[in-house]
Design an enzyme around this catalytic site. Structure first.
Site, PDB file in Angstrom:
ATOM      1  N   ASP A   1       0.828  -1.203   0.000  1.00  0.00           N
ATOM      2  CA  ASP A   1       0.000   0.000   0.000  1.00  0.00           C
ATOM      3  C   ASP A   1       0.866   1.258   0.000  1.00  0.00           C
ATOM      4  O   ASP A   1       2.097   1.180   0.126  1.00  0.00           O
ATOM      5  CB  ASP A   1      -0.962   0.004   1.199  1.00  0.00           C
ATOM      6  CG  ASP A   1      -0.315  -0.489   2.485  1.00  0.00           C
ATOM      7  OD1 ASP A   1       0.927  -0.456   2.591  1.00  0.00           O
ATOM      8  OD2 ASP A   1      -1.036  -0.909   3.396  1.00  0.00           O
TER       9      ASP A   1
ATOM     10  N   HIS B   1      -7.553  -4.403   9.995  1.00  0.00           N
ATOM     11  CA  HIS B   1      -7.227  -4.202   8.576  1.00  0.00           C
ATOM     12  C   HIS B   1      -5.951  -4.956   8.199  1.00  0.00           C
ATOM     13  O   HIS B   1      -5.065  -5.164   9.039  1.00  0.00           O
ATOM     14  CB  HIS B   1      -7.121  -2.709   8.216  1.00  0.00           C
ATOM     15  CG  HIS B   1      -5.942  -1.982   8.774  1.00  0.00           C
ATOM     16  ND1 HIS B   1      -6.058  -0.817   9.509  1.00  0.00           N
ATOM     17  CD2 HIS B   1      -4.607  -2.211   8.708  1.00  0.00           C
ATOM     18  CE1 HIS B   1      -4.865  -0.383   9.853  1.00  0.00           C
ATOM     19  NE2 HIS B   1      -3.958  -1.222   9.382  1.00  0.00           N
TER      20      HIS B   1
ATOM     21  N   ASP C   1      -7.743  -2.494  14.201  1.00  0.00           N
ATOM     22  CA  ASP C   1      -9.141  -2.664  13.789  1.00  0.00           C
ATOM     23  C   ASP C   1      -9.311  -3.827  12.806  1.00  0.00           C
ATOM     24  O   ASP C   1     -10.358  -3.988  12.195  1.00  0.00           O
ATOM     25  CB  ASP C   1      -9.681  -1.364  13.167  1.00  0.00           C
ATOM     26  CG  ASP C   1      -8.942  -0.953  11.897  1.00  0.00           C
ATOM     27  OD1 ASP C   1      -8.026  -1.678  11.452  1.00  0.00           O
ATOM     28  OD2 ASP C   1      -9.290   0.107  11.340  1.00  0.00           O
TER      29      ASP C   1
ATOM     30  N   GLU D   1      -9.757  -1.339   5.316  1.00  0.00           N
ATOM     31  CA  GLU D   1     -10.369  -1.017   6.596  1.00  0.00           C
ATOM     32  C   GLU D   1     -11.688  -1.781   6.763  1.00  0.00           C
ATOM     33  O   GLU D   1     -12.223  -2.334   5.797  1.00  0.00           O
ATOM     34  CB  GLU D   1     -10.631   0.501   6.653  1.00  0.00           C
ATOM     35  CG  GLU D   1      -9.371   1.367   6.575  1.00  0.00           C
ATOM     36  CD  GLU D   1      -8.580   1.387   7.900  1.00  0.00           C
ATOM     37  OE1 GLU D   1      -8.670   0.424   8.686  1.00  0.00           O
ATOM     38  OE2 GLU D   1      -7.877   2.396   8.134  1.00  0.00           O
TER      39      GLU D   1
HETATM   40  C1  F6R Z   1       1.406  -1.509   6.117  1.00  0.00           C
HETATM   41  C2  F6R Z   1       0.033  -1.998   6.179  1.00  0.00           C
HETATM   42  C3  F6R Z   1      -0.749  -1.998   7.439  1.00  0.00           C
HETATM   43  C4  F6R Z   1       0.056  -2.322   8.684  1.00  0.00           C
HETATM   44  C5  F6R Z   1      -0.834  -2.231   9.913  1.00  0.00           C
HETATM   45  C6  F6R Z   1      -0.066  -2.524  11.183  1.00  0.00           C
HETATM   46  O1  F6R Z   1       1.905  -1.666   4.818  1.00  0.00           O
HETATM   47  O2  F6R Z   1      -0.449  -2.399   5.196  1.00  0.00           O
HETATM   48  O3  F6R Z   1      -1.787  -2.936   7.319  1.00  0.00           O
HETATM   49  O4  F6R Z   1       0.591  -3.600   8.558  1.00  0.00           O
HETATM   50  O5  F6R Z   1      -1.381  -0.969   9.990  1.00  0.00           O
HETATM   51  O6  F6R Z   1       0.870  -1.521  11.363  1.00  0.00           O
HETATM   52  P1  F6R Z   1       2.034  -1.687  12.434  1.00  0.00           P
HETATM   53  O7  F6R Z   1       2.847  -2.842  11.976  1.00  0.00           O
HETATM   54  O8  F6R Z   1       2.797  -0.410  12.365  1.00  0.00           O
HETATM   55  O9  F6R Z   1       1.358  -1.952  13.739  1.00  0.00           O
END
Ligand code: F6R
Length: 260
Positions: A66, A137, A135, A142
């Site tokens: 992403d 995702h 959450d 989301e």
């Molecule tokens: C990042 C992504 C997100 C993160 C998620 C967890 O490329 O796609 O889904 O993996 O927000 O973020 P962290 O690892 O910072 O807790």
């Protein structure tokens, strides 16, 4: 779905083992690269192994999950720059071998279509590294995301923007509202998915991912339909798993040759 409960260091080594093993048998492998804090231990371990001559990415390709929309090209939190800093520049990927969705494209819809085509042309992702949001995702899909979604523009929830403010001097107003993300169906097309999560803030999402009903309310639950998912969690992230004892005993009895 296999669940491994271990220390963060052990989890990073396990994921690195899977990637090193894949590259040994398929040097041209396509890796799916996540950003955020969860994969950093894996990237550190891969960089260490590359430095020790144990693994090479020279023929491999990488596709990011992403990207934020609209962050300036030089912004350190632009995911293209984060991936460059955390892994691409620390190993021997060939120039241009790591791609991401173009959050600065004038035509964002066309950029998403191009990105899907590029993944397909590369032969699809062999091993996808994933984190998970508090959450539920994955990527930036989301709650409410279509379980059949492909790469597209999404609006981040306020929860995710608040979670990610730590990367923007703690200022939620600096966190972009929009992103481009691989869809849930795009992620599901990867041949092996390795999801890593640490800390109590992820415990509820991990409980839903492993033990909840499949629902767009907890997007990661779509992974229950995937035939090869490795969920790597530390004891805090595993703290709400009803089946934690079963997962611990299963992993303790696993033959060493089996790998993830
Ligand atoms: C990042 C992504 C997100 C993160 C998620 C967890 O490329 O796609 O889904 O993996 O927000 O973020 P962290 O690892 O910072 O807790």
């Amino acid at each position: 779905m296999e669940v491994v409960i271990a220390t963060a260091g052990e989890l990073a080594a396990l994921a690195a083992d899977a990637i090193q093993g894949l590259l040994a048998t398929k040097p041209t492998a396509v890796l799916g690269l996540a950003t955020g804090s969860s994969p950093l231990g894996i990237y550190d371990e891969l960089a260490r192994r590359y430095g020790a001559g144990e693994v090479s990415f020279a023929q491999a390709r990488g596709f990011m999950l992403d990207e934020y929309v609209g962050l300036p090209a030089e912004h350190p939190e632009r995911y293209r720059n984060v991936i460059e800093t955390e892994i691409a520049s620390r190993v021997d990927f060939a120039p241009g071998a790591v791609q991401g969705p173009d959050g600065l494209a004038t035509d964002l819809v066309a950029a998403c279509t191009r990105y899907e085509a590029a993944i397909t042309e590369a032969g699809g992702v062999d091993l996808q590294i994933l984190g998970i949001g508090s959450d539920g995702h994955v990527g930036f899909n989301e709650p409410g995301s279509s379980l059949a979604s492909r790469t597209r523009i999404k609006t981040l929830t306020e929860q995710t923007r608040a979670d990610n403010a730590r990367f923007f001097d703690g200022d939620v107003d600096q966190v972009p509202r929009h992103c481009l993300t691989q869809g849930l169906a795009t992620i599901m097309s990867a041949r092996h998915i390795v999801l890593i999560a640490t800390g109590r803030a992820k415990a509820e999402a991990i409980h839903h991912l492993v033990e909840g009903s499949v629902s767009a309310m907890w997007p990661a639950t779509i992974l229950q339909h995937h035939p090869h998912v490795s969920v790597l969690v530390d004891p805090a992230a595993a703290s709400r798993l009803q089946l934690a004892d079963y997962f611990r005993s299963t992993y303790a009895a696993k033959p060493a040759w089996q790998g993830l």
